[in-house]
Motif scaffolding. Structure first.
Motif, PDB file in Angstrom:
ATOM      1  N   PHE A  15     -42.011  -9.069  -1.035  1.00 27.51           N
ATOM      2  CA  PHE A  15     -40.597 -10.148  -1.284  1.00 27.51           C
ATOM      3  C   PHE A  15     -40.437 -10.645  -2.485  1.00 27.51           C
ATOM      4  O   PHE A  15     -41.594 -10.142  -3.496  1.00 27.51           O
ATOM      5  CB  PHE A  15     -39.777 -10.635   0.021  1.00 27.51           C
ATOM      6  CG  PHE A  15     -40.403 -10.180   1.296  1.00 27.51           C
ATOM      7  CD1 PHE A  15     -39.206 -10.199   2.045  1.00 27.51           C
ATOM      8  CD2 PHE A  15     -41.090 -10.696   2.246  1.00 27.51           C
ATOM      9  CE1 PHE A  15     -38.715  -9.782   3.432  1.00 27.51           C
ATOM     10  CE2 PHE A  15     -41.558 -11.000   3.581  1.00 27.51           C
ATOM     11  CZ  PHE A  15     -40.416  -9.649   3.892  1.00 27.51           C
ATOM     12  N   LEU A  16     -39.180 -10.520  -2.855  1.00 28.23           N
ATOM     13  CA  LEU A  16     -39.460  -9.803  -4.553  1.00 28.23           C
ATOM     14  C   LEU A  16     -38.451 -12.493  -4.306  1.00 28.23           C
ATOM     15  O   LEU A  16     -37.848 -12.329  -4.980  1.00 28.23           O
ATOM     16  CB  LEU A  16     -37.603 -10.130  -4.936  1.00 28.23           C
ATOM     17  CG  LEU A  16     -37.913 -10.254  -6.841  1.00 28.23           C
ATOM     18  CD1 LEU A  16     -39.416  -9.250  -7.230  1.00 28.23           C
ATOM     19  CD2 LEU A  16     -36.928  -8.339  -6.998  1.00 28.23           C
ATOM     20  N   SER A  20     -43.213 -15.857   2.711  1.00 33.02           N
ATOM     21  CA  SER A  20     -44.177 -14.593   3.502  1.00 33.02           C
ATOM     22  C   SER A  20     -43.540 -14.168   4.692  1.00 33.02           C
ATOM     23  O   SER A  20     -42.391 -14.502   5.151  1.00 33.02           O
ATOM     24  CB  SER A  20     -45.325 -15.775   4.431  1.00 33.02           C
ATOM     25  OG  SER A  20     -44.398 -16.525   5.148  1.00 33.02           O
ATOM     26  N   GLU A  21     -44.437 -13.284   5.539  1.00 26.54           N
ATOM     27  CA  GLU A  21     -44.442 -12.468   6.552  1.00 26.54           C
ATOM     28  C   GLU A  21     -44.388 -13.065   7.806  1.00 26.54           C
ATOM     29  O   GLU A  21     -42.315 -12.983   8.204  1.00 26.54           O
ATOM     30  CB  GLU A  21     -45.446 -11.242   7.388  1.00 26.54           C
ATOM     31  CG  GLU A  21     -45.842 -10.536   6.519  1.00 26.54           C
ATOM     32  CD  GLU A  21     -44.411  -8.996   5.951  1.00 26.54           C
ATOM     33  OE1 GLU A  21     -44.136  -9.214   7.447  1.00 26.54           O
ATOM     34  OE2 GLU A  21     -44.752  -8.124   5.395  1.00 26.54           O
ATOM     35  N   LEU A  49     -35.454  -7.755   3.507  1.00 17.42           N
ATOM     36  CA  LEU A  49     -34.700  -8.612   4.356  1.00 17.42           C
ATOM     37  C   LEU A  49     -33.702  -8.362   4.544  1.00 17.42           C
ATOM     38  O   LEU A  49     -33.179  -7.799   6.403  1.00 17.42           O
ATOM     39  CB  LEU A  49     -34.932  -9.824   3.743  1.00 17.42           C
ATOM     40  CG  LEU A  49     -34.638 -11.211   4.577  1.00 17.42           C
ATOM     41  CD1 LEU A  49     -35.940 -11.272   5.067  1.00 17.42           C
ATOM     42  CD2 LEU A  49     -33.879 -12.440   4.338  1.00 17.42           C
ATOM     43  N   MET A  50     -32.655  -7.397   4.321  1.00 22.56           N
ATOM     44  CA  MET A  50     -31.441  -6.504   4.836  1.00 22.56           C
ATOM     45  C   MET A  50     -32.017  -5.510   5.685  1.00 22.56           C
ATOM     46  O   MET A  50     -31.521  -5.221   6.917  1.00 22.56           O
ATOM     47  CB  MET A  50     -30.862  -5.968   3.780  1.00 22.56           C
ATOM     48  CG  MET A  50     -29.632  -5.015   3.858  1.00 22.56           C
ATOM     49  SD  MET A  50     -28.322  -4.840   2.902  1.00 22.56           S
ATOM     50  CE  MET A  50     -29.031  -4.023   1.560  1.00 22.56           C
ATOM     51  N   LEU A  51     -32.735  -4.731   5.121  1.00 26.61           N
ATOM     52  CA  LEU A  51     -33.440  -3.775   5.620  1.00 26.61           C
ATOM     53  C   LEU A  51     -34.113  -4.471   7.477  1.00 26.61           C
ATOM     54  O   LEU A  51     -33.298  -3.405   7.869  1.00 26.61           O
ATOM     55  CB  LEU A  51     -34.377  -2.837   5.286  1.00 26.61           C
ATOM     56  CG  LEU A  51     -34.340  -2.300   3.618  1.00 26.61           C
ATOM     57  CD1 LEU A  51     -34.895  -1.464   3.074  1.00 26.61           C
ATOM     58  CD2 LEU A  51     -32.573  -1.587   4.000  1.00 26.61           C
ATOM     59  N   ARG A  52     -34.593  -4.970   7.470  1.00 23.93           N
ATOM     60  CA  ARG A  52     -35.522  -5.328   8.334  1.00 23.93           C
ATOM     61  C   ARG A  52     -34.328  -6.156   9.170  1.00 23.93           C
ATOM     62  O   ARG A  52     -34.097  -6.372  10.555  1.00 23.93           O
ATOM     63  CB  ARG A  52     -36.070  -6.490   8.098  1.00 23.93           C
ATOM     64  CG  ARG A  52     -37.489  -6.197   7.633  1.00 23.93           C
ATOM     65  CD  ARG A  52     -39.280  -7.747   6.953  1.00 23.93           C
ATOM     66  NE  ARG A  52     -39.556  -6.731   6.606  1.00 23.93           N
ATOM     67  CZ  ARG A  52     -41.323  -7.667   6.738  1.00 23.93           C
ATOM     68  NH1 ARG A  52     -41.313  -8.604   7.044  1.00 23.93           N
ATOM     69  NH2 ARG A  52     -41.958  -7.018   5.551  1.00 23.93           N
ATOM     70  N   VAL A  53     -33.072  -6.870   9.207  1.00 23.67           N
ATOM     71  CA  VAL A  53     -31.981  -7.572   9.800  1.00 23.67           C
ATOM     72  C   VAL A  53     -31.513  -6.172  10.262  1.00 23.67           C
ATOM     73  O   VAL A  53     -30.790  -5.833  11.770  1.00 23.67           O
ATOM     74  CB  VAL A  53     -31.071  -8.053   8.905  1.00 23.67           C
ATOM     75  CG1 VAL A  53     -29.690  -8.466   9.799  1.00 23.67           C
ATOM     76  CG2 VAL A  53     -31.225  -9.355   8.620  1.00 23.67           C
TER      77      VAL A  53
END
Length: 254
Positions: A15-16, A20-21, A49-53
């Motif tokens: 993450f930029l 944390s995970e 984070l967008m990709l994880r959503v």
């Protein structure tokens, strides 16, 4: 000189920002629980984070906006490798005054400065106004922004970035107050811990530090060494333990 001659770019960071995970998983779980169908990431970097959503919400689509071509290329590659390429678009343009809303979920992670032209600390109110316009009724905003954990001393300010000022950031309460004034209710308030900051700052520098150790005579070594030494000093003697990062999950008021 080829790309292989240059230091790698931020390969140690997922993450930029100081995230944390474990915290990312909790945030994604909360945001995915609102079942967004459209996600907008302003100042997205590579949009992790967008990709994880999108992974957590089958059928949702996403748009990431940023000015960094290398970061956007990384985001596209990550999306393709995870089977999300047909559900996400990365656009190289300024996020200031964006007209890509409204979206069910809007992300702004350490990118408030990219949403307008106001100077700090007025950029926060400007960014929140953009986010309020960009989120659909009943949607969610994740606003991650810096704040002072305590008032910086004159010596700490002098060690930070050029022109650092004590009025550049709000404290956490002031940051949340601005979100409320912009038309949000704070559904969740959390802040990055010391371990998250250390992982981020070390990861931010690690590629270049190892490259410098292996290429001390490279034509770019002196310039690169001066840059990373300035950044390390800024962190360790300036904002370490002073600058915080808040992750605010915000709900727009009807």
């Amino acid at each position: 000189m080829t790309e292989t001659d240059l230091p790698p770019r931020l390969t140690r960071l997922t993450f930029l920002g100081p995230l944390s995970e474990a915290r990312a998983a909790r945030i994604v779980g909360r945001l995915a629980g609102a079942a967004p169908t459209r996600v907008l990431d302003l100042g997205c970097g590579w949009g992790e984070l967008m990709l994880r959503v999108l992974e957590a919400v089958p059928g949702a689509s996403g748009t990431g906006i940023d000015l960094s071509a290398p970061d956007l290329a990384r985001g596209r590659a990550n999306a393709g490798a995870r089977g999300l390429g047909d559900r996400v678009e990365f656009i190289e343009k300024s996020a200031a005054g964006t007209d890509h809303g409204p979206a069910d979920l809007v992300l702004s992670i350490g990118a408030g400065h990219a949403l307008g032209d106001a100077a700090p600390p007025h950029h926060i109110a400007e960014a929140l106004a953009v986010l309020r316009r960009s989120v659909a009724p009943g949607g969610r905003v994740l606003f991650a922004e810096g704040f002072w954990q305590r008032s910086p001393t004159a010596a700490e300010l002098a060690a930070m970035w050029p022109g650092a000022r004590a009025d550049e950031h709000h404290d956490l309460a002031g940051l949340v107050d601005l979100a409320v004034a912009a038309g949000f209710r704070p559904s969740w308030i959390e802040t990055a811990g010391d371990d998250e900051w250390e992982d981020f700052e070390s990861g931010y520098q690690s590629d270049v530090e190892e490259w410098l150790a292996a290429h001390p005579g490279h034509p770019l070594a002196r310039e690169t060494r001066e840059r990373v030494d300035r950044h390390r000093t800024s962190w360790l003697r300036g904002y370490r333990g002073v600058l915080g990062m808040a992750y605010l999950t915000l709900v727009p008021v009807d």
